[in-house]
Design a protein around this motif. Structure first.
Motif, PDB file in Angstrom:
ATOM      1  N   THR A   9       0.855  -1.424  -0.155  1.00 23.85           N
ATOM      2  CA  THR A   9      -0.441  -0.029   0.123  1.00 23.85           C
ATOM      3  C   THR A   9       0.875   1.232  -0.129  1.00 23.85           C
ATOM      4  OG1 THR A   9      -1.826   1.082   1.449  1.00 23.85           O
ATOM      5  CG2 THR A   9      -0.466  -0.205   2.327  1.00 23.85           C
ATOM      6  N   ASP A  10       0.317   1.703  -0.570  1.00 21.97           N
ATOM      7  CA  ASP A  10       1.240   3.540  -0.257  1.00 21.97           C
ATOM      8  C   ASP A  10       0.646   4.768   0.688  1.00 21.97           C
ATOM      9  OD1 ASP A  10       3.206   2.573  -2.175  1.00 21.97           O
ATOM     10  OD2 ASP A  10       2.722   4.759  -3.556  1.00 21.97           O
ATOM     11  N   THR A  11      -1.166   4.715   0.572  1.00 18.80           N
ATOM     12  CA  THR A  11      -1.713   5.091   0.669  1.00 18.80           C
ATOM     13  C   THR A  11      -2.507   4.853   1.534  1.00 18.80           C
ATOM     14  OG1 THR A  11      -3.367   6.153  -0.805  1.00 18.80           O
ATOM     15  CG2 THR A  11      -1.189   7.249  -0.468  1.00 18.80           C
ATOM     16  N   GLY A  12      -2.246   3.961   2.158  1.00 18.14           N
ATOM     17  CA  GLY A  12      -3.783   2.682   3.383  1.00 18.14           C
ATOM     18  C   GLY A  12      -4.717   2.675   2.489  1.00 18.14           C
ATOM     19  N   THR A  13      -5.654   3.044   1.951  1.00 17.45           N
ATOM     20  CA  THR A  13      -6.394   1.906   1.256  1.00 17.45           C
ATOM     21  C   THR A  13      -6.721   0.328   1.157  1.00 17.45           C
ATOM     22  OG1 THR A  13      -6.887   3.483   0.288  1.00 17.45           O
ATOM     23  CG2 THR A  13      -8.146   2.177  -0.428  1.00 17.45           C
ATOM     24  N   THR A  14      -5.358  -0.196   1.153  1.00 12.71           N
ATOM     25  CA  THR A  14      -5.063  -1.770   0.499  1.00 12.71           C
ATOM     26  C   THR A  14      -4.533  -2.165   1.959  1.00 12.71           C
ATOM     27  OG1 THR A  14      -3.981  -0.941  -2.257  1.00 12.71           O
ATOM     28  CG2 THR A  14      -3.927  -3.387  -0.918  1.00 12.71           C
ATOM     29  N   PRO A  52      -2.314  -2.213  -4.570  1.00 13.89           N
ATOM     30  CA  PRO A  52      -3.124  -0.895  -5.460  1.00 13.89           C
ATOM     31  C   PRO A  52      -1.903  -1.125  -6.678  1.00 13.89           C
ATOM     32  CG  PRO A  52      -0.779   0.042  -3.462  1.00 13.89           C
ATOM     33  CD  PRO A  52      -1.523  -1.446  -3.480  1.00 13.89           C
ATOM     34  N   THR A  53      -2.297  -0.757  -7.510  1.00 12.08           N
ATOM     35  CA  THR A  53      -1.541  -0.272  -8.981  1.00 12.08           C
ATOM     36  C   THR A  53      -1.677   1.264  -9.126  1.00 12.08           C
ATOM     37  OG1 THR A  53      -2.984  -1.571 -10.164  1.00 12.08           O
ATOM     38  CG2 THR A  53      -2.008   0.290 -11.070  1.00 12.08           C
ATOM     39  N   TYR A  54      -0.482   1.572  -9.374  1.00 14.36           N
ATOM     40  CA  TYR A  54       0.528   2.994  -9.756  1.00 14.36           C
ATOM     41  C   TYR A  54       0.791   2.838 -11.273  1.00 14.36           C
ATOM     42  CZ  TYR A  54      -1.206   4.472  -4.384  1.00 14.36           C
ATOM     43  OH  TYR A  54      -1.581   4.801  -3.298  1.00 14.36           O
ATOM     44  N   LEU A  56       0.124   4.635 -14.015  1.00 12.03           N
ATOM     45  CA  LEU A  56      -0.287   3.585 -15.341  1.00 12.03           C
ATOM     46  C   LEU A  56       0.379   1.975 -15.617  1.00 12.03           C
ATOM     47  CD1 LEU A  56       0.464   6.708 -17.676  1.00 12.03           C
ATOM     48  CD2 LEU A  56      -1.151   6.775 -16.390  1.00 12.03           C
ATOM     49  N   GLY A  57       0.043   1.512 -14.224  1.00 13.18           N
ATOM     50  CA  GLY A  57      -0.540   0.177 -14.283  1.00 13.18           C
ATOM     51  C   GLY A  57       1.130  -0.400 -13.867  1.00 13.18           C
ATOM     52  N   ASP A  87      -8.649   2.880  -9.378  1.00 10.24           N
ATOM     53  CA  ASP A  87      -9.883   3.966  -9.672  1.00 10.24           C
ATOM     54  C   ASP A  87      -9.937   4.111 -11.420  1.00 10.24           C
ATOM     55  OD1 ASP A  87     -10.641   6.500 -10.382  1.00 10.24           O
ATOM     56  OD2 ASP A  87      -8.823   7.618  -9.152  1.00 10.24           O
ATOM     57  N   TYR A  91      -7.943   6.397 -14.130  1.00  6.67           N
ATOM     58  CA  TYR A  91      -6.860   5.132 -14.427  1.00  6.67           C
ATOM     59  C   TYR A  91      -7.967   4.443 -15.404  1.00  6.67           C
ATOM     60  CZ  TYR A  91      -4.767   7.462 -11.779  1.00  6.67           C
ATOM     61  OH  TYR A  91      -3.659   8.677 -11.081  1.00  6.67           O
ATOM     62  N   SER A  94      -6.071   1.661 -17.302  1.00 11.29           N
ATOM     63  CA  SER A  94      -5.007   0.590 -16.985  1.00 11.29           C
ATOM     64  C   SER A  94      -5.257   0.472 -15.137  1.00 11.29           C
ATOM     65  CB  SER A  94      -3.324   1.650 -16.728  1.00 11.29           C
ATOM     66  OG  SER A  94      -3.779   3.081 -15.891  1.00 11.29           O
ATOM     67  N   VAL A  96      -6.479  -1.406 -11.795  1.00  5.38           N
ATOM     68  CA  VAL A  96      -5.801  -2.655 -11.293  1.00  5.38           C
ATOM     69  C   VAL A  96      -4.933  -3.529 -12.190  1.00  5.38           C
ATOM     70  CG1 VAL A  96      -7.396  -3.104  -9.340  1.00  5.38           C
ATOM     71  CG2 VAL A  96      -7.461  -3.554 -11.420  1.00  5.38           C
ATOM     72  N   ASP A 143     -11.878   4.779  -4.352  1.00  3.05           N
ATOM     73  CA  ASP A 143     -11.968   5.846  -5.213  1.00  3.05           C
ATOM     74  C   ASP A 143     -13.384   6.061  -5.307  1.00  3.05           C
ATOM     75  OD1 ASP A 143      -9.336   6.715  -4.235  1.00  3.05           O
ATOM     76  OD2 ASP A 143      -8.917   5.219  -5.625  1.00  3.05           O
TER      77      ASP A 143
HETATM   78  C1  FMN Z   1      -0.359   8.592  -9.162  1.00  4.69           C
HETATM   79  C2  FMN Z   1      -1.698   7.241  -9.168  1.00  4.69           C
HETATM   80  C3  FMN Z   1      -1.467   6.507 -10.074  1.00  4.69           C
HETATM   81  C4  FMN Z   1      -2.566   5.755 -10.327  1.00  4.69           C
HETATM   82  N1  FMN Z   1      -2.359   4.858 -10.810  1.00  4.69           N
HETATM   83  C5  FMN Z   1      -3.442   4.216 -11.589  1.00  4.69           C
HETATM   84  C6  FMN Z   1      -3.710   2.820 -12.464  1.00  4.69           C
HETATM   85  O1  FMN Z   1      -2.719   3.006 -13.224  1.00  4.69           O
HETATM   86  N2  FMN Z   1      -4.516   2.502 -12.114  1.00  4.69           N
HETATM   87  C7  FMN Z   1      -5.422   2.636 -11.419  1.00  4.69           C
HETATM   88  O2  FMN Z   1      -6.552   1.458 -11.271  1.00  4.69           O
HETATM   89  N3  FMN Z   1      -5.807   3.212 -10.136  1.00  4.69           N
HETATM   90  C8  FMN Z   1      -4.154   3.649 -10.331  1.00  4.69           C
HETATM   91  N4  FMN Z   1      -4.736   4.862  -9.400  1.00  4.69           N
HETATM   92  C9  FMN Z   1      -5.287   4.391  -8.026  1.00  4.69           C
HETATM   93  C10 FMN Z   1      -4.509   3.915  -7.114  1.00  4.69           C
HETATM   94  O3  FMN Z   1      -4.458   2.779  -7.272  1.00  4.69           O
HETATM   95  C11 FMN Z   1      -5.660   3.953  -5.639  1.00  4.69           C
HETATM   96  O4  FMN Z   1      -6.158   4.949  -5.270  1.00  4.69           O
HETATM   97  C12 FMN Z   1      -5.347   2.674  -4.338  1.00  4.69           C
HETATM   98  O5  FMN Z   1      -6.665   2.412  -3.789  1.00  4.69           O
HETATM   99  C13 FMN Z   1      -4.649   3.486  -4.384  1.00  4.69           C
HETATM  100  O6  FMN Z   1      -4.034   2.640  -2.834  1.00  4.69           O
HETATM  101  P1  FMN Z   1      -2.877   2.373  -1.416  1.00  4.69           P
HETATM  102  O7  FMN Z   1      -3.853   3.684  -0.978  1.00  4.69           O
HETATM  103  O8  FMN Z   1      -3.532   1.243  -0.991  1.00  4.69           O
HETATM  104  O9  FMN Z   1      -1.863   2.827  -1.988  1.00  4.69           O
HETATM  105  C14 FMN Z   1      -2.989   5.339  -8.793  1.00  4.69           C
HETATM  106  C15 FMN Z   1      -3.012   6.723  -8.259  1.00  4.69           C
HETATM  107  C16 FMN Z   1      -2.180   7.033  -8.004  1.00  4.69           C
HETATM  108  C17 FMN Z   1      -1.950   8.546  -6.992  1.00  4.69           C
END
Ligand code: FMN
Length: 161
Positions: A9-14, A52-54, A56-57, A87, A91, A94, A96, A143
């Motif tokens: 996780t980066d921001t806690g959701t997962t 989570p996905t960050y 762009l995939g 999200d 996104y 890409s 999940v 989200d």
């Molecule tokens: C910079 C950024 C890039 C992201 N890229 C994607 C993506 O490519 N695909 C997707 O489904 N969600 C994407 N997300 C949404 C996160 O995956 C989503 O908010 C997730 O719940 C965050 O989980 P975490 O709080 O556990 O880190 C992105 C969010 C951010 C801020």
């Protein structure tokens, strides 16, 4: 059967989702991927992995760093279930994707992945987490569809147990 829920996780959701899943499974242990050891993977018969996905995939950094650990574990006798947070509105190309990356990583080492779900009730264009039209695990979007999360988790848990 030893069950481990391991998440990044980066921001806690997962983390929140992982805790909810672990609470619903008797005696499941819960680990952040950076705290998970090779022993955690090897001693578990059922691994539930979430990301989570960050970017762009992509996987988040904590999971990317752990991929060599996954590769070192013999997965042939293991069941694996996957969940991903994303999200779909921001996104949609890409959505999940990281769940698909984890799917490829564990199946490459012989894991039997369980818990695919229908891609119904989401709006997106593309996802690397789809195989034959279904998600390889549980796709969640807190989200945009937080109100669907509890029911999605509950029905998936029923499916995987
Ligand atoms: C910079 C950024 C890039 C992201 N890229 C994607 C993506 O490519 N695909 C997707 O489904 N969600 C994407 N997300 C949404 C996160 O995956 C989503 O908010 C997730 O719940 C965050 O989980 P975490 O709080 O556990 O880190 C992105 C969010 C951010 C801020």
């Amino acid at each position: 059967m030893k069950i481990s829920v391991i998440y990044g996780t980066d921001t806690g959701t997962t983390r929140t989702v992982a805790k909810t899943i672990a609470r619903k499974l008797p005696k499941a242990s819960l680990r952040h991927i950076t705290d998970a050891s090779r022993e955690d993977f090897e001693s578990s018969e059922f691994l539930i992995l979430g990301s989570p996905t960050y970017c762009l995939g992509e996987l988040p950094d904590d999971w990317t760093k752990a991929l060599p650990l996954l590769s070192a574990v013999d997965m042939t006798a293991k069941r694996v279930a996957l969940f991903g947070t994303g999200d779909q509105l921001n996104y949609p190309d890409s959505f999940v994707d990281a769940m698909g990356i984890l799917y490829d990583a564990v199946t490459a080492h012989g894991a039997d992945v369980t818990g695919p779900t229908e891609a119904i009730g989401y709006q997106f264009n593309k996802s690397e987490a789809l195989r034959n039209g279904k998600f390889v695990g549980l796709a969640l979007d807190l989200d945009n569809q937080a109100n669907k999360t509890e029911a999605r988790i509950e029905s998936w848990i029923q499916q995987i147990i």
